[in-house]
Design a protein around this motif. Structure first.
Motif, PDB file in Angstrom:
ATOM      1  N   ALA A 184      63.370  96.650  44.527  1.00  0.00           N
ATOM      2  CA  ALA A 184      64.567  95.871  44.148  1.00  0.00           C
ATOM      3  C   ALA A 184      64.236  94.897  43.022  1.00  0.00           C
ATOM      4  CB  ALA A 184      65.079  95.125  45.365  1.00  0.00           C
ATOM      5  N   THR A 185      63.067  94.298  43.082  1.00  0.00           N
ATOM      6  CA  THR A 185      62.642  93.392  42.014  1.00  0.00           C
ATOM      7  C   THR A 185      62.488  94.150  40.709  1.00  0.00           C
ATOM      8  OG1 THR A 185      61.478  91.998  43.609  1.00  0.00           O
ATOM      9  CG2 THR A 185      60.852  91.775  41.308  1.00  0.00           C
ATOM     10  N   GLU A 186      61.918  95.382  40.804  1.00  0.00           N
ATOM     11  CA  GLU A 186      61.748  96.206  39.599  1.00  0.00           C
ATOM     12  C   GLU A 186      63.101  96.557  38.999  1.00  0.00           C
ATOM     13  OE1 GLU A 186      59.949 100.593  38.298  1.00  0.00           O
ATOM     14  OE2 GLU A 186      59.606  99.801  40.328  1.00  0.00           O
ATOM     15  N   GLN A 187      64.042  96.958  39.830  1.00  0.00           N
ATOM     16  CA  GLN A 187      65.373  97.314  39.307  1.00  0.00           C
ATOM     17  C   GLN A 187      66.061  96.102  38.679  1.00  0.00           C
ATOM     18  OE1 GLN A 187      67.493  99.117  42.524  1.00  0.00           O
ATOM     19  NE2 GLN A 187      66.180 100.973  42.553  1.00  0.00           N
ATOM     20  N   ARG A 188      65.865  94.966  39.310  1.00  0.00           N
ATOM     21  CA  ARG A 188      66.534  93.774  38.774  1.00  0.00           C
ATOM     22  C   ARG A 188      65.913  93.366  37.444  1.00  0.00           C
ATOM     23  NH1 ARG A 188      65.576  90.903  42.703  1.00  0.00           N
ATOM     24  NH2 ARG A 188      63.795  89.741  41.890  1.00  0.00           N
ATOM     25  N   CYS A 245      59.369  93.100  33.520  1.00  0.00           N
ATOM     26  CA  CYS A 245      59.717  94.437  34.076  1.00  0.00           C
ATOM     27  C   CYS A 245      58.486  95.295  34.210  1.00  0.00           C
ATOM     28  CB  CYS A 245      60.744  95.086  33.155  1.00  0.00           C
ATOM     29  SG  CYS A 245      61.122  96.787  33.626  1.00  0.00           S
ATOM     30  N   GLU A 246      57.628  95.256  33.193  1.00  0.00           N
ATOM     31  CA  GLU A 246      56.407  96.061  33.271  1.00  0.00           C
ATOM     32  C   GLU A 246      55.517  95.595  34.429  1.00  0.00           C
ATOM     33  OE1 GLU A 246      54.648  95.770  29.467  1.00  0.00           O
ATOM     34  OE2 GLU A 246      56.068  97.124  28.495  1.00  0.00           O
ATOM     35  N   ARG A 247      55.438  94.295  34.599  1.00  0.00           N
ATOM     36  CA  ARG A 247      54.657  93.790  35.714  1.00  0.00           C
ATOM     37  C   ARG A 247      55.246  94.220  37.049  1.00  0.00           C
ATOM     38  NH1 ARG A 247      53.623  87.546  33.712  1.00  0.00           N
ATOM     39  NH2 ARG A 247      52.080  88.044  32.049  1.00  0.00           N
TER      40      ARG A 247
END
Length: 448
Positions: A229-233, A253-255
């Motif tokens: 969810a963090t990646e999508q956000r 985002c890369e992280r």
């Protein structure tokens, strides 16, 4: 054996000692002589009391009978307890035991001859005879009560096998439940594969592991969903930035992508999910086995119990000396008449072996013993006198040697003194001659 050669035949002239002219008893010769020789009887001395020949002949027969009884007992014992031995080995052992018993009894009896034997010495010999009789009596008793002993051993072994089978059945129920907490079941539990209780325990263990693993997988998936969810956000179009003439994701985002990918790898979620799937398949397999185990386990359990029972029956002893002794004790203890017969036979067989010494103990000293005692006394006196004569001769010989040494010493002293005096005279003569020669030289020198 009671008929022996008399002291001298009726109507015959007496045998005379050529030195003294007194009659000498004629020696005995017959089959009884060999029997009397077994117990150390001196035939020449017994000829002075021929009335005792019958007594000592039967005395020797008792010793021979005891040795024969011992040989029979040993052959019966080896034939019963070691049926695998060849006949030659049994007969050889019986012959050796015959000689041992014969030698022991012959020594026990021969050592009682003479009037100097004390009662306590006879008591010790009687004790040895009783011990020997007990050893000889047991194999014969085993043969006398052989039928009862075999029956008692058979019944006892059957009861032991039945008790053992009962414990196996009681400690190994048909459902395979553990009975380790029951008294006496620790050594009677059987390991039979595929028991319903064992399968139930495996199913329960598998379910516990599945529950634990499922909780772990759920926890990892929840963490992984949060990271996704963090990646999508962070990687949504609204977060893109212009870079190099175009749109690109941010470093955040890369992280986030790197963090979610790394967590999927380090958390081993794929491995855990495969293990969880395998546990579900195993649970289905174990459930199917448990459904079939109720029909297949009982025959296997019954076969294992039968095998263990046969092993137990085959391992029980039925010919050992201790087993037969315990069976004889049980037979004697269960019936008063059997106990009476056992005691009577023991006493009879022991008495047969102890009879030679027992007869000597009861009869006391015989005329032969008195004659032998008198010869012992005469021999002792003669030996004492012989020692005294030898001592006197040695003493006189010593006196002669001492006198010879004294005379020789005196003669040597005289010779030594004479030689010394002659040497002194010769020395004095030489000195006088030397002085005269000097005086003569001096006188010539003065005249010149």
């Amino acid at each position: 054996m009671a008929t022996e050669t008399p002291l001298r035949s009726v109507g015959s002239a007496p045998l005379d000692d050529p030195g003294t002219g007194r009659p000498v008893p004629a020696p005995s010769d017959g089959p009884g002589t060999r029997l009397r020789r077994l117990i150390g009887v001196d035939e020449a001395l017994l000829s002075w009391v021929p009335e005792e020949r019958t007594r000592y002949t039967w005395y020797g027969a008792l010793v021979l009978n005891t040795a024969l009884l011992g040989a029979l007992s040993m052959s019966l014992a080896l034939g019963t307890f070691r049926s695998d031995l060849p006949l030659a080995a049994v007969l050889g052992a019986a012959a050796v035991w015959f000689w041992v018993v014969l030698a022991m009894d012959s020594w026990l009896v021969s050592s009682t001859h003479g009037t100097a034997v004390r009662k306590w010495s006879l008591t010790l010999r009687l004790f040895l005879s009783v011990l020997l009789g007990l050893f000889i009596a047991e194999p014969i008793l085993f043969q006398i009560f052989d039928k009862e002993i075999r029956q008692e051993i058979s019944v006892g072994n059957a009861q032991k096998v039945a008790d053992y089978r009962g414990m196996l059945v009681a400690c190994n129920p048909a459902d395979g439940a553990s009975t380790a907490d029951r008294p006496g079941c620790g050594r009677h539990q059987l390991k039979v594969a595929g028991s319903p209780a064992e399968l139930a325990a495996q199913i329960e263990s598998n379910e516990t592991r599945m529950t634990t693993l499922q909780a772990q997988v759920t926890r990892i998936n929840e963490a992984l969903d949060g990271k996704m969810a963090t990646e999508q956000r962070e990687c949504g179009p609204d977060r893109w930035i212009r870079r190099g003439g175009g749109w690109d994701v941010t470093i955040t985002c890369e992280r986030a992508r790197k963090d979610s990918s790394s967590y999927r790898t380090t958390s081993k979620i794929d491995t855990y999910e495969k293990q969880l799937a395998g546990m579900r398949d195993k649970a289905q397999t174990l459930e199917a086995k448990r459904n079939r185990a109720s029909d297949a386990y009982q025959p296997l359990l019954q076969k294992t119990i039968d095998d263990k029972t046969r092993e137990r029956a085959a391992g029980l002893d039925s010919q050992g000396i201790l087993t037969r002794a315990h069976a004889l004790h049980t037979v004697a203890g269960s019936d008063g008449f059997a106990l009476f017969i056992t005691v009577v036979l023991h006493l009879l067989l022991v008495s047969l072996d102890a009879l030679p010494v027992l007869a000597k103990f009861m009869s006391g000293a015989t005329m032969y013993d008195r004659v032998l005692g008198a010869r012992f006394d005469a021999s002792r006196r003669l030996y004492t006198e012989e020692l005294q004569v030898e001592q006197a001769c040695v003493r006189m010989e010593h006196d002669v040697r001492r006198h010879r040494v004294e005379q020789d010493t005196a003669e040597r002293k005289r010779r030594t003194e004479h030689a010394h005096q002659r040497a002194q005279a010769e020395r004095a003569a030489r000195e006088r001659t030397e002085l005269e020669e000097r005086m003569e030289r001096i006188m010539r020198a003065r005249r010149v």
